[in-house]
Write a protein that holds these residues in place. Sequence first.
Motif, PDB file in Angstrom:
ATOM      1  N   ALA A  41      32.772  43.105  44.860  1.00 16.40           N
ATOM      2  CA  ALA A  41      32.367  43.652  43.560  1.00 16.40           C
ATOM      3  C   ALA A  41      33.497  43.419  42.564  1.00 16.40           C
ATOM      4  O   ALA A  41      34.661  43.308  42.941  1.00 16.40           O
ATOM      5  CB  ALA A  41      32.054  45.136  43.669  1.00 16.40           C
ATOM      6  N   GLY A  42      33.143  43.387  41.267  1.00 18.83           N
ATOM      7  CA  GLY A  42      34.137  43.188  40.228  1.00 18.83           C
ATOM      8  C   GLY A  42      33.771  43.964  38.977  1.00 18.83           C
ATOM      9  O   GLY A  42      32.598  44.295  38.741  1.00 18.83           O
ATOM     10  N   ILE A  43      34.783  44.263  38.153  1.00 14.42           N
ATOM     11  CA  ILE A  43      34.547  45.004  36.923  1.00 14.42           C
ATOM     12  C   ILE A  43      35.661  44.693  35.939  1.00 14.42           C
ATOM     13  O   ILE A  43      36.795  44.443  36.340  1.00 14.42           O
ATOM     14  CB  ILE A  43      34.464  46.526  37.205  1.00 14.42           C
TER      15      ILE A  43
ATOM     16  N   SER B  25      36.265  37.607  38.519  1.00 16.78           N
ATOM     17  CA  SER B  25      35.923  36.356  39.171  1.00 16.78           C
ATOM     18  C   SER B  25      35.533  36.628  40.608  1.00 16.78           C
ATOM     19  O   SER B  25      36.009  37.578  41.219  1.00 16.78           O
ATOM     20  CB  SER B  25      37.106  35.388  39.128  1.00 16.78           C
ATOM     21  N   ARG B  26      34.682  35.784  41.152  1.00 20.89           N
ATOM     22  CA  ARG B  26      34.305  35.889  42.555  1.00 20.89           C
ATOM     23  C   ARG B  26      35.252  35.106  43.456  1.00 20.89           C
ATOM     24  O   ARG B  26      35.061  35.099  44.673  1.00 20.89           O
ATOM     25  CB  ARG B  26      32.873  35.398  42.735  1.00 20.89           C
ATOM     26  N   PHE B  27      36.247  34.461  42.864  1.00 24.85           N
ATOM     27  CA  PHE B  27      37.150  33.615  43.630  1.00 24.85           C
ATOM     28  C   PHE B  27      38.497  34.308  43.804  1.00 24.85           C
ATOM     29  O   PHE B  27      39.181  34.625  42.836  1.00 24.85           O
ATOM     30  CB  PHE B  27      37.334  32.272  42.937  1.00 24.85           C
ATOM     31  N   ALA B  28      38.886  34.507  45.044  1.00 24.55           N
ATOM     32  CA  ALA B  28      40.095  35.262  45.348  1.00 24.55           C
ATOM     33  C   ALA B  28      41.348  34.613  44.773  1.00 24.55           C
ATOM     34  O   ALA B  28      42.272  35.312  44.348  1.00 24.55           O
ATOM     35  CB  ALA B  28      40.236  35.421  46.860  1.00 24.55           C
ATOM     36  N   ASP B  29      41.405  33.289  44.731  1.00 18.13           N
ATOM     37  CA  ASP B  29      42.627  32.625  44.283  1.00 18.13           C
ATOM     38  C   ASP B  29      42.850  32.757  42.780  1.00 18.13           C
ATOM     39  O   ASP B  29      43.875  32.305  42.269  1.00 18.13           O
ATOM     40  CB  ASP B  29      42.633  31.158  44.702  1.00 18.13           C
ATOM     41  N   ARG B  30      41.941  33.387  42.073  1.00 14.45           N
ATOM     42  CA  ARG B  30      42.121  33.589  40.633  1.00 14.45           C
ATOM     43  C   ARG B  30      42.713  34.950  40.309  1.00 14.45           C
ATOM     44  O   ARG B  30      42.890  35.282  39.139  1.00 14.45           O
ATOM     45  CB  ARG B  30      40.787  33.394  39.917  1.00 14.45           C
ATOM     46  N   TYR B  31      43.011  35.722  41.322  1.00 19.12           N
ATOM     47  CA  TYR B  31      43.575  37.044  41.114  1.00 19.12           C
ATOM     48  C   TYR B  31      45.091  37.016  41.287  1.00 19.12           C
ATOM     49  O   TYR B  31      45.611  36.297  42.135  1.00 19.12           O
ATOM     50  CB  TYR B  31      42.946  38.060  42.066  1.00 19.12           C
TER      51      TYR B  31
ATOM     52  N   ARG C  25      50.916  48.227  34.707  1.00 22.90           N
ATOM     53  CA  ARG C  25      49.626  47.846  34.141  1.00 22.90           C
ATOM     54  C   ARG C  25      48.913  46.875  35.076  1.00 22.90           C
ATOM     55  O   ARG C  25      48.730  45.707  34.770  1.00 22.90           O
ATOM     56  CB  ARG C  25      49.816  47.236  32.759  1.00 22.90           C
ATOM     57  N   THR C  26      48.501  47.384  36.233  1.00 23.75           N
ATOM     58  CA  THR C  26      47.827  46.514  37.202  1.00 23.75           C
ATOM     59  C   THR C  26      46.353  46.814  37.338  1.00 23.75           C
ATOM     60  O   THR C  26      45.638  46.090  37.995  1.00 23.75           O
ATOM     61  CB  THR C  26      48.486  46.648  38.584  1.00 23.75           C
ATOM     62  N   VAL C  27      45.892  47.920  36.748  1.00 27.54           N
ATOM     63  CA  VAL C  27      44.471  48.230  36.798  1.00 27.54           C
ATOM     64  C   VAL C  27      43.935  48.362  35.381  1.00 27.54           C
ATOM     65  O   VAL C  27      42.981  47.669  35.003  1.00 27.54           O
ATOM     66  CB  VAL C  27      44.213  49.531  37.597  1.00 27.54           C
ATOM     67  N   SER C  28      44.556  49.259  34.624  1.00 27.28           N
ATOM     68  CA  SER C  28      44.121  49.453  33.252  1.00 27.28           C
ATOM     69  C   SER C  28      44.289  48.172  32.446  1.00 27.28           C
ATOM     70  O   SER C  28      45.354  47.584  32.413  1.00 27.28           O
ATOM     71  CB  SER C  28      44.944  50.582  32.626  1.00 27.28           C
ATOM     72  N   GLY C  29      43.222  47.723  31.794  1.00 30.21           N
ATOM     73  CA  GLY C  29      43.286  46.536  30.963  1.00 30.21           C
ATOM     74  C   GLY C  29      43.080  45.232  31.696  1.00 30.21           C
ATOM     75  O   GLY C  29      43.031  44.173  31.079  1.00 30.21           O
ATOM     76  N   TYR C  30      42.981  45.244  32.989  1.00 25.08           N
ATOM     77  CA  TYR C  30      42.787  44.036  33.782  1.00 25.08           C
ATOM     78  C   TYR C  30      41.379  44.016  34.378  1.00 25.08           C
ATOM     79  O   TYR C  30      40.771  45.058  34.591  1.00 25.08           O
ATOM     80  CB  TYR C  30      43.782  43.980  34.941  1.00 25.08           C
ATOM     81  N   ALA C  31      40.907  42.836  34.680  1.00 25.15           N
ATOM     82  CA  ALA C  31      39.698  42.727  35.493  1.00 25.15           C
ATOM     83  C   ALA C  31      40.078  43.057  36.938  1.00 25.15           C
ATOM     84  O   ALA C  31      41.155  42.689  37.409  1.00 25.15           O
ATOM     85  CB  ALA C  31      39.121  41.325  35.420  1.00 25.15           C
ATOM     86  N   LEU C  32      39.202  43.742  37.626  1.00 19.24           N
ATOM     87  CA  LEU C  32      39.490  44.165  38.982  1.00 19.24           C
ATOM     88  C   LEU C  32      38.384  43.732  39.922  1.00 19.24           C
ATOM     89  O   LEU C  32      37.205  43.814  39.587  1.00 19.24           O
ATOM     90  CB  LEU C  32      39.637  45.690  39.041  1.00 19.24           C
ATOM     91  N   GLY C  33      38.773  43.285  41.092  1.00 18.29           N
ATOM     92  CA  GLY C  33      37.806  42.888  42.104  1.00 18.29           C
ATOM     93  C   GLY C  33      38.097  43.537  43.433  1.00 18.29           C
ATOM     94  O   GLY C  33      39.257  43.834  43.751  1.00 18.29           O
ATOM     95  N   TRP C  34      37.065  43.800  44.174  1.00 15.04           N
ATOM     96  CA  TRP C  34      37.182  44.225  45.572  1.00 15.04           C
ATOM     97  C   TRP C  34      36.731  43.050  46.436  1.00 15.04           C
ATOM     98  O   TRP C  34      35.689  42.437  46.180  1.00 15.04           O
ATOM     99  CB  TRP C  34      36.299  45.432  45.859  1.00 15.04           C
TER     100      TRP C  34
ATOM    101  N   CYS D 284      41.784  45.320  47.084  1.00 17.43           N
ATOM    102  CA  CYS D 284      41.543  45.271  45.652  1.00 17.43           C
ATOM    103  C   CYS D 284      42.537  44.289  45.030  1.00 17.43           C
ATOM    104  O   CYS D 284      43.626  44.064  45.570  1.00 17.43           O
ATOM    105  CB  CYS D 284      41.654  46.636  44.996  1.00 17.43           C
ATOM    106  N   ALA D 285      42.131  43.719  43.919  1.00 19.60           N
ATOM    107  CA  ALA D 285      42.962  42.722  43.255  1.00 19.60           C
ATOM    108  C   ALA D 285      42.669  42.756  41.768  1.00 19.60           C
ATOM    109  O   ALA D 285      41.569  43.122  41.352  1.00 19.60           O
ATOM    110  CB  ALA D 285      42.668  41.334  43.816  1.00 19.60           C
ATOM    111  N   THR D 286      43.653  42.389  40.969  1.00 13.66           N
ATOM    112  CA  THR D 286      43.464  42.372  39.525  1.00 13.66           C
ATOM    113  C   THR D 286      43.922  41.043  38.926  1.00 13.66           C
ATOM    114  O   THR D 286      44.748  40.328  39.505  1.00 13.66           O
ATOM    115  CB  THR D 286      44.227  43.521  38.836  1.00 13.66           C
ATOM    116  N   ARG D 287      43.381  40.746  37.770  1.00 12.88           N
ATOM    117  CA  ARG D 287      43.736  39.510  37.066  1.00 12.88           C
ATOM    118  C   ARG D 287      43.531  39.727  35.584  1.00 12.88           C
ATOM    119  O   ARG D 287      42.764  40.611  35.163  1.00 12.88           O
ATOM    120  CB  ARG D 287      42.867  38.344  37.533  1.00 12.88           C
ATOM    121  N   ILE D 288      44.228  38.933  34.786  1.00 16.32           N
ATOM    122  CA  ILE D 288      44.008  38.923  33.341  1.00 16.32           C
ATOM    123  C   ILE D 288      42.791  38.047  33.079  1.00 16.32           C
ATOM    124  O   ILE D 288      42.668  36.960  33.629  1.00 16.32           O
ATOM    125  CB  ILE D 288      45.243  38.383  32.609  1.00 16.32           C
ATOM    126  N   GLY D 289      41.900  38.525  32.237  1.00 13.08           N
ATOM    127  CA  GLY D 289      40.681  37.789  31.971  1.00 13.08           C
ATOM    128  C   GLY D 289      39.509  38.485  32.625  1.00 13.08           C
ATOM    129  O   GLY D 289      39.614  39.615  33.080  1.00 13.08           O
ATOM    130  N   GLY D 290      38.383  37.817  32.664  1.00 15.17           N
ATOM    131  CA  GLY D 290      37.186  38.417  33.223  1.00 15.17           C
ATOM    132  C   GLY D 290      37.207  38.431  34.734  1.00 15.17           C
ATOM    133  O   GLY D 290      38.009  37.751  35.368  1.00 15.17           O
TER     134      GLY D 290
END
Length: 122
Positions: A49-51, A103-109, A27-36, A95-101
Amino acid sequence: QAQLVESGGGLVQAGDSLRLSCAGSGRTVSGYALGWFRQAPGKEREFVAGIDWLSGPTYADFVKGRFTISRANAKNTAYLQMNSLNADDTAVYFCATRIGGPSRFADRYTYWGQGTQVTVSS
């Protein structure tokens, strides 16, 4: 172990298009916020970009109107469609994912892929 794998990079000419993919295991894409993000030689990693599930996509000012982020949750995959590429877009794209919305900050992923090289010749 959760993993992200980018693909789709390459060498193109200015004005060309590329579509990057980000495939997740677990579960690294589905259900997570994703950023490029991208990182050019000698420069810091920057948000592209993020979604996420709830909000619409967000973009860095320098890609608006040219790049489109999307995701296919059933495939646990995300995409970055890049049009009208120019030499300034040359970088390694991550690409990177995180729980939550998003973010534009890489260290939050939390999870990161290994990156895919995009080179645009002018």
